[in-house]
Design a protein around this motif. Structure first.
Motif, PDB file in Angstrom:
ATOM      1  N   ILE A  30       0.852  -1.185   0.000  1.00 49.99           N
ATOM      2  CA  ILE A  30       0.000   0.000   0.000  1.00 49.99           C
ATOM      3  C   ILE A  30       0.892   1.240   0.000  1.00 49.99           C
ATOM      4  N   VAL A  31       0.714   2.070  -1.021  1.00 49.08           N
ATOM      5  CA  VAL A  31       1.512   3.286  -1.149  1.00 49.08           C
ATOM      6  C   VAL A  31       0.563   4.478  -1.136  1.00 49.08           C
ATOM      7  N   LEU A  32       0.793   5.409  -0.223  1.00 48.53           N
ATOM      8  CA  LEU A  32      -0.008   6.627  -0.122  1.00 48.53           C
ATOM      9  C   LEU A  32       0.816   7.805  -0.623  1.00 48.53           C
ATOM     10  N   ALA A  33       0.253   8.573  -1.550  1.00 57.05           N
ATOM     11  CA  ALA A  33       0.995   9.689  -2.142  1.00 57.05           C
ATOM     12  C   ALA A  33       0.144  10.950  -2.149  1.00 57.05           C
ATOM     13  N   SER A  34       0.824  12.085  -2.005  1.00 59.98           N
ATOM     14  CA  SER A  34       0.153  13.380  -2.017  1.00 59.98           C
ATOM     15  C   SER A  34       1.159  14.455  -2.391  1.00 59.98           C
ATOM     16  N   ARG A  35       0.655  15.607  -2.800  1.00 57.53           N
ATOM     17  CA  ARG A  35       1.510  16.760  -3.027  1.00 57.53           C
ATOM     18  C   ARG A  35       2.129  17.225  -1.703  1.00 57.53           C
ATOM     19  N   THR A  36       1.386  17.004  -0.606  1.00 53.44           N
ATOM     20  CA  THR A  36       1.840  17.417   0.724  1.00 53.44           C
ATOM     21  C   THR A  36       2.261  16.187   1.511  1.00 53.44           C
ATOM     22  N   LEU A  37       3.545  15.942   1.583  1.00 55.24           N
ATOM     23  CA  LEU A  37       4.050  14.719   2.193  1.00 55.24           C
ATOM     24  C   LEU A  37       3.724  14.644   3.685  1.00 55.24           C
ATOM     25  N   SER A  38       3.625  15.789   4.346  1.00 55.04           N
ATOM     26  CA  SER A  38       3.344  15.780   5.785  1.00 55.04           C
ATOM     27  C   SER A  38       1.995  15.132   6.091  1.00 55.04           C
ATOM     28  N   ARG A  39       1.037  15.276   5.187  1.00 57.23           N
ATOM     29  CA  ARG A  39      -0.262  14.626   5.379  1.00 57.23           C
ATOM     30  C   ARG A  39      -0.114  13.101   5.329  1.00 57.23           C
ATOM     31  N   CYS A  40       0.714  12.629   4.421  1.00 55.02           N
ATOM     32  CA  CYS A  40       0.980  11.187   4.326  1.00 55.02           C
ATOM     33  C   CYS A  40       1.679  10.687   5.587  1.00 55.02           C
ATOM     34  N   GLU A  41       2.617  11.488   6.064  1.00 56.07           N
ATOM     35  CA  GLU A  41       3.357  11.105   7.270  1.00 56.07           C
ATOM     36  C   GLU A  41       2.433  10.988   8.471  1.00 56.07           C
ATOM     37  N   GLU A  42       1.471  11.899   8.559  1.00 53.43           N
ATOM     38  CA  GLU A  42       0.520  11.856   9.672  1.00 53.43           C
ATOM     39  C   GLU A  42      -0.298  10.573   9.654  1.00 53.43           C
ATOM     40  N   ILE A  43      -0.796  10.206   8.468  1.00 53.54           N
ATOM     41  CA  ILE A  43      -1.586   8.968   8.334  1.00 53.54           C
ATOM     42  C   ILE A  43      -0.720   7.747   8.613  1.00 53.54           C
TER      43      ILE A  43
END
Length: 392
Positions: A30-43
């Motif tokens: 499972i790979v989660l990606a976003s323009r804002t990496l901090s949001r991914c880090e939080e999840i």
């Protein structure tokens, strides 16, 4: 087992990620990606070590998304970014040769309009690439489409009338906030209403038509007619349809705030000049409002989303109500999100699960009601969205 790439790390992205982790027998990576990496880090911090990988990506850049797809070896892309990015992400999936899924149809960035037209036009590209796109695998659209398909399969020979009813009776404690992306939400609600009857679309003023409906486990709520995207596909695939409408509940405070904001121009989507800078009013408003992803911990109450269907079975008129009730507090306890995100994110995971397990298969672009609904309805009960049917 499949590798899933989830693009979008807002409230719905959080739910999809948590639910994919819960279904690790289907999703091996499972790979989660976003323009804002901090949001991914939080999840990622909410999950067990090693449960997911995270990446940074610009969902507006086709080549960048293709590069990421190849880097992580994705088999399917779940798009829970913005509806403006549907076409970019679909094109990336065609180029990379993988399946695609989203929860809402394409919305024009510079026009308050959302429609399936340009997504449906990509059907041949997906067929030629030998891959599948599943559109609108959220709740409404999504589960509501499957409810209609289930009723068509098991309860009716012809369905003549459909009313889709969406009630959020949750209280987040703010004077005004939206339960999903403010820009999308406010554009949708402030637009003219539309419903389909006897083969044509009929347009109404915003909030012009309203009904009182007694929502099970919630009570009577005033419900307002809106245009909603699932109607666009349901008119194609439901046999015998004479009319379809969509209603959503709004409290007096929400409507008052929205009307004031609209009257002073804060819902505008055209750039204006402010102190020598160009700004889009609704984008500025978005920065002032609470982040929907932050509402989970403070939202109390329930949602009820369902479909009332009336038609004919073996020559006899019948009417049924299929609905699902979720509780904000229980959703937050499970996945750190309120029920509006939960009811969208769980169906997104289920759609991807059925595709990866080859229970929903095809080449081209599809809507939810084109597949056997029984698999999906069963998964709803397993994955946290139990439903009920009553005869009216």
């Amino acid at each position: 087992m499949a590798t899933v790439l989830i693009i979008g790390a807002g409230g719905v992205g959080r739910v999809v990620t948590h639910k994919c982790v819960q279904n690790a027998d289907t999703f091996k990576k499972i790979v989660l990606a976003s323009r804002t990496l901090s949001r991914c880090e939080e999840i990622k911090s909410e999950l067990a070590d090693g449960a997911i990988e995270i990446e940074k990506v610009d969902a507006d850049n086709v080549s960048e998304v293709v590069e990421l797809i190849k880097k992580v070896g994705a088999d399917i892309l779940i798009n829970v970014a913005l509806p403006y990015q549907d076409l970019t992400l679909m094109d990336a999936c065609v180029e990379a040769g993988i399946d695609y899924l989203d929860t809402a149809n394409y919305e024009h960035p510079d026009e308050a309009k959302f429609e399936y037209k340009q997504q449906w036009q990509r059907d041949k590209k997906f067929k030629d690439a030998g891959v599948m796109a599943l559109l609108g695998s959220g709740f409404d659209p999504g589960v509501t489409n499957v409810f209609c398909a289930y009723a068509q399969k098991h309860y009716f020979d012809e369905i003549h009338y459909i009313d889709i009813l969406d009630c959020n009776a949750g209280d987040h404690g703010y004077a005004f906030a939206t339960n999903f992306n403010p820009e999308i939400n406010l554009r949708e609600v402030s637009a003219n209403g539309r419903y389909w009857e006897e083969g044509r679309w009929i347009e109404t003023k915003p909030m012009q038509i309203h009904i009182s409906w007694d929502y099970p486990e919630i009570g009577v709520k005033e419900s307002y007619l809106l245009y909603h995207e699932e109607m666009e596909s349901l008119v194609k695939y439901i046999k015998g349809l004479k009319r379809i409408r969509f209603f959503m509940t709004f409290g007096e405070s929400y409507l008052m705030h929205m009307n004031v904001l609209q009257n002073v121009g804060m819902l505008g989507i055209e750039p204006i000049e402010h102190k020598g800078e160009k700004i889009v009013p609704i984008e500025f408003l978005k920065t002032l409002l609470p982040d929907p992803a932050s509402l989970g911990a403070r939202t109390k109450g329930k949602t009820n989303i369902g479909v009332v269907l009336q038609g004919i079975k073996e020559g006899v008129e019948k009417k049924i109500y299929i609905y699902q009730v979720s509780e904000h507090e229980k959703c937050y306890e499970e996945v750190k999100s309120q029920a509006v995100s939960y009811t969208t994110g769980v169906p997104a995971m289920i759609g991807a699960k059925l595709m990866c397990e080859k229970r929903w298969q095809g080449k081209g672009v599809y809507n939810m009601e084109q597949f056997d609904p029984d698999f999906f309805m069963n998964e709803l009960n397993i994955q946290g969205l139990p439903w009920k049917i009553i005869e009216l």
